[in-house]
Design an enzyme around this catalytic site. Structure first.
Site, short mmCIF file in Angstrom:
data_model
loop_
_atom_site.label_atom_id
_atom_site.label_comp_id
_atom_site.label_asym_id
_atom_site.label_seq_id
_atom_site.Cartn_x
_atom_site.Cartn_y
_atom_site.Cartn_z
N ARG A 161 11.67 32.46 -34.26
CA ARG A 161 10.57 33.00 -33.46
C ARG A 161 9.73 33.97 -34.28
O ARG A 161 8.50 33.87 -34.33
CB ARG A 161 11.13 33.72 -32.23
CG ARG A 161 11.83 32.79 -31.26
CD ARG A 161 12.34 33.57 -30.05
NE ARG A 161 13.19 32.73 -29.24
CZ ARG A 161 14.50 32.57 -29.44
NH1 ARG A 161 15.12 33.20 -30.43
NH2 ARG A 161 15.20 31.77 -28.66
N ILE A 162 10.39 34.97 -34.90
CA ILE A 162 9.64 36.03 -35.58
C ILE A 162 9.17 35.57 -36.96
O ILE A 162 8.00 35.75 -37.32
CB ILE A 162 10.51 37.32 -35.66
CG1 ILE A 162 10.77 37.83 -34.22
CG2 ILE A 162 9.83 38.38 -36.51
CD1 ILE A 162 11.81 38.92 -34.10
N ALA A 241 15.01 42.82 -39.63
CA ALA A 241 15.93 42.00 -38.82
C ALA A 241 17.14 42.83 -38.38
O ALA A 241 17.17 43.32 -37.24
CB ALA A 241 16.33 40.76 -39.59
N ARG A 242 18.11 43.00 -39.25
CA ARG A 242 19.29 43.80 -38.95
C ARG A 242 19.75 44.49 -40.24
O ARG A 242 19.74 43.87 -41.31
CB ARG A 242 20.44 42.93 -38.40
CG ARG A 242 20.32 42.61 -36.92
CD ARG A 242 20.54 43.85 -36.06
NE ARG A 242 20.40 43.63 -34.63
CZ ARG A 242 19.28 43.76 -33.93
NH1 ARG A 242 18.15 44.07 -34.53
NH2 ARG A 242 19.26 43.59 -32.63
N ASP A 266 13.17 48.65 -41.70
CA ASP A 266 13.13 49.16 -40.32
C ASP A 266 14.52 49.31 -39.71
O ASP A 266 14.68 49.99 -38.70
CB ASP A 266 12.31 48.19 -39.44
CG ASP A 266 12.14 48.70 -38.02
OD1 ASP A 266 11.64 49.84 -37.86
OD2 ASP A 266 12.52 47.99 -37.07
N GLU A 271 23.05 53.28 -37.48
CA GLU A 271 21.80 53.76 -36.87
C GLU A 271 22.08 54.91 -35.90
O GLU A 271 22.96 54.76 -35.05
CB GLU A 271 21.11 52.61 -36.15
CG GLU A 271 20.68 51.53 -37.15
CD GLU A 271 19.76 50.46 -36.56
OE1 GLU A 271 19.73 50.31 -35.33
OE2 GLU A 271 19.07 49.79 -37.35
N HIS A 290 13.86 51.75 -36.82
CA HIS A 290 14.19 50.62 -35.93
C HIS A 290 13.28 50.61 -34.71
O HIS A 290 13.74 50.65 -33.56
CB HIS A 290 15.67 50.63 -35.51
CG HIS A 290 16.11 49.30 -34.96
ND1 HIS A 290 17.43 48.88 -34.96
CD2 HIS A 290 15.41 48.28 -34.39
CE1 HIS A 290 17.50 47.68 -34.41
NE2 HIS A 290 16.28 47.29 -34.05
N1 LIG Z 1 13.67 45.52 -35.74
C1 LIG Z 1 13.61 45.22 -34.46
O1 LIG Z 1 13.21 46.02 -33.62
C2 LIG Z 1 13.98 43.82 -34.00
C3 LIG Z 1 13.56 43.37 -32.75
C4 LIG Z 1 13.84 42.07 -32.36
C5 LIG Z 1 14.56 41.24 -33.20
N2 LIG Z 1 15.02 41.72 -34.39
C6 LIG Z 1 15.81 40.86 -35.28
O2 LIG Z 1 14.94 39.90 -35.87
C7 LIG Z 1 15.75 38.81 -36.32
C8 LIG Z 1 15.06 37.49 -36.02
O3 LIG Z 1 14.89 37.34 -34.61
P1 LIG Z 1 14.27 35.97 -34.01
O4 LIG Z 1 14.00 36.22 -32.58
O5 LIG Z 1 13.19 35.47 -34.89
O6 LIG Z 1 15.54 35.01 -34.14
P2 LIG Z 1 15.53 33.40 -34.08
O7 LIG Z 1 16.90 33.02 -33.68
O8 LIG Z 1 14.38 32.90 -33.31
O9 LIG Z 1 15.29 32.98 -35.60
C9 LIG Z 1 16.25 33.19 -36.61
C10 LIG Z 1 16.10 32.08 -37.62
O10 LIG Z 1 16.99 32.35 -38.70
C11 LIG Z 1 17.53 31.09 -39.12
N3 LIG Z 1 18.77 31.30 -39.87
C12 LIG Z 1 20.03 31.49 -39.39
N4 LIG Z 1 20.88 31.65 -40.42
C13 LIG Z 1 20.15 31.57 -41.56
C14 LIG Z 1 20.46 31.63 -42.93
N5 LIG Z 1 21.71 31.83 -43.35
N6 LIG Z 1 19.46 31.49 -43.83
C15 LIG Z 1 18.18 31.29 -43.43
N7 LIG Z 1 17.82 31.19 -42.14
C16 LIG Z 1 18.80 31.33 -41.21
C17 LIG Z 1 17.73 30.29 -37.83
O11 LIG Z 1 17.79 28.92 -38.10
C18 LIG Z 1 16.48 30.69 -37.06
O12 LIG Z 1 15.42 29.77 -37.27
C19 LIG Z 1 17.12 38.98 -35.66
O13 LIG Z 1 18.02 39.52 -36.61
C20 LIG Z 1 16.86 40.02 -34.59
O14 LIG Z 1 18.00 40.76 -34.28
C21 LIG Z 1 14.73 42.99 -34.82
#
Ligand SMILES: NC(=O)c1ccc[n+]([C@@H]2O[C@H](COP(=O)([O-])OP(=O)(O)OC[C@H]3O[C@@H](n4cnc5c(N)ncnc54)[C@H](O)[C@@H]3O)[C@@H](O)[C@H]2O)c1
Length: 327
Positions: A161-162, A241-242, A266, A271, A290
Site C-alpha cells: 500500500r505505502i 516502516a518499523r 521515523d 520507542e 514515529h
Molecule cells: N511510521 C508510521 O507511522 C507507519 C504507519 C503505518 C504503517 N507503517 C509501516 O509501514 C510498513 C508498510 O505498510 P503497508 O501498509 O504498505 O504494508 P503492506 O502490507 O501493504 O505492504 C508491505 C509490502 O511488503 C512486501 N514484503 C513483505 N516481505 C518483504 C520482503 N522480505 N522483501 C520485500 N518486500 C516484502 C509485501 O509483499 C507487501 O507488498 C509496515 O511496516 C507498517 O507497519 C508505519
C-alpha cells in the site's frame, strides 16, 4: 445477557470520550487503560474478561492471552501488528483485526519528504544559514555536494500500500526505480507497470533506499552492516516502516564513516529511543518521532474505523482485515 465488554489497553489520543459515547449508545461496556509500560500481570488484570481487546503498543503475548476467558476479537489500533503474538492468538482461535487503510497517504508523504529533505539537505541547510548569518557571509561547505535528483535511482523495498504510493508520487520527479518485493502478484506488477529485482540489486544500485515492508523474521535488520556496505557512499536510507528493520548501531557506524551519505528515520527499535540512541547527534541523519502516520485526517479516520469494527463484531460480521502470520 451481560453487555459486550470492550477494553482498550493503551491509546495515543488525548482522550477516548468520543468512543465512550459511541459505545454507550450501543450498550457496550467500555474500559480504557494506559498500560504501554505496565507489567503483563496488569495487562492480564485489565483484559481477563474482555470480549474485545483494542491494543495500540502493549505487547500481547502467550502469557496475556492464556488468561483470557472470553475474548473473541483483538483490534490493533494501526497498521503494523508486531507487538501482538499472532501464533498465541491463532492458538486461542481469536482473530486479530488491524487497520491498514487509514494513513497510507501520510506515511508515503513522510517517506517522500524524508527522501527530498535528504537529497536537498534541508536540515543541514538551516544550520548553514544560521552559521552564515551569525558570521555575516555565506559558507556552503556544509551542504556540498548535492546532486540533481531527477535521473537518480530510488530503491523501494516492499511495494504494498505505502511503497506503491511512494512509487506513484515520485514518478513525476524523474527518478528511476528499483523495486524489491518478492510477494507482489503478477497482476499487481502489471497494474503498477513495474518489474521487481532482488534486494542486493536495490542496495547496490540505488541513490535512495526506502523501506516499506512489514516487520517479519525475514525483514528484521534487513539493513545491517553487510547491506549498508553494499550501498553507494552517496546514497541515503529512509525508514518509515518499523524500527527493527534497521540495525541502528550499524547505521550509526556507516553514517560516521561515510559508508553512506545520510538517512531519514521515523521509527525505532525502542520507542521512544533512549538518550544513548546511537543516531542522536549525528549531523547526516534526519530523525522524526514515529509520526509518519499522523495527520488530523488520519487520526479521525482510524477512530471511526475502529468503531466500525466494533459494529461489525456486534452484527456478527468478520473484521475487514484479519492479520495472518507471515514468518
Ligand atoms: N511510521 C508510521 O507511522 C507507519 C504507519 C503505518 C504503517 N507503517 C509501516 O509501514 C510498513 C508498510 O505498510 P503497508 O501498509 O504498505 O504494508 P503492506 O502490507 O501493504 O505492504 C508491505 C509490502 O511488503 C512486501 N514484503 C513483505 N516481505 C518483504 C520482503 N522480505 N522483501 C520485500 N518486500 C516484502 C509485501 O509483499 C507487501 O507488498 C509496515 O511496516 C507498517 O507497519 C508505519
Amino acid at each position: 445477557m451481560s453487555p459486550v465488554k470492550v477494553v482498550v489497553t493503551d491509546y495515543i489520543e488525548p482522550d477516548l470520550d468520543w468512543e465512550a459515547g459511541e459505545m454507550a449508545r450501543r450498550g457496550v461496556e467500555f474500559h480504557t487503560h494506559q498500560l504501554k509500560f505496565a507489567p503483563p500481570a496488569e495487562v492480564v488484570a485489565a483484559t481477563r474478561d474482555a470480549d474485545v481487546v483494542i491494543v495500540n503498543m502493549v505487547p500481547i503475548n502467550t502469557e496475556v492471552v492464556s488468561h483470557w476467558k472470553q475474548c473473541r476479537l483483538v483490534i490493533r489500533h494501526g497498521v503494523g501488528y508486531d507487538n501482538v503474538d499472532l501464533k498465541a492468538l491463532e492458538a486461542a482461535g481469536i482473530p486479530l483485526c488491524y487497520i491498514p487503510d487509514y494513513c497510507q497517504q501520510e506515511v508515503a508523504e513522510q517517506a517522500v519528504a524524508l527522501i527530498l529533505a535528504c537529497g536537498r539537505k534541508i536540515v543541514t541547510s538551516r544550520r548553514v544559514l544560521d552559521d552564515s548569518s551569525a558570521r555575516g557571509s555565506w559558507d556552503f561547505t556544509g551542504v556540498v555536494p548535492m546532486f540533481q535528483m531527477a535521473g537518480q535511482t530510488l530503491g523501494i523495498i516492499g511495494c504494498g500500500r505505502i511503497g506503491s504510493l511512494v512509487y506513484k508520487k515520485l514518478h513525476s520527479f524523474g527518478f528511476k526505480f528499483l523495486i524489491c518485493d518478492p510477494y507482489l502478484t503478477a497482476e499487481r506488477k502489471r497494474e503498477l507497470g513495474i518489474e521487481v529485482v532482488d534486494q542486493e540489486t536495490v542496495f547496490r544500485n540505488s541513490d535512495f533506499v526506502t523501506i516499506h515492508t512489514p516487520l517479519t523474521a525475514e525483514t528484521r535488520h534487513i539493513v545491517n552492516s553487510r547491506t549498508l556496505a553494499m550501498m553507494k557512499p552517496t546514497a541515503y536510507l529512509v525508514n518509515t516502516a518499523r524500527g527493527p528493520m534497521v540495525d541502528a548501531q550499524a547505521l550509526a557506524e556507516a553514517l560516521r564513516k561515510g559508508v553512506i551519505a545520510g538517512a531519514g528515520i521515523d521509527v525505532y527499535e525502542v520507542e521512544p529511543p533512549r538518550p544513548d540512541f546511537p543516531l542522536f547527534g549525528l549531523p547526516n541523519v534526519i530523525l522524526t518521532p514515529h509520526l509518519a502516520w499522523y495527520s488530523e485526517n488520519a487520526g479521525r479516520t482510524i477512530r471511526e474505523l475502529i468503531v466500525l469494527e466494533i459494529d461489525r463484531f456486534l452484527a456478527g460480521k468478520p473484521p475487514r482485515y484479519v492479520a495472518k502470520a507471515t514468518a
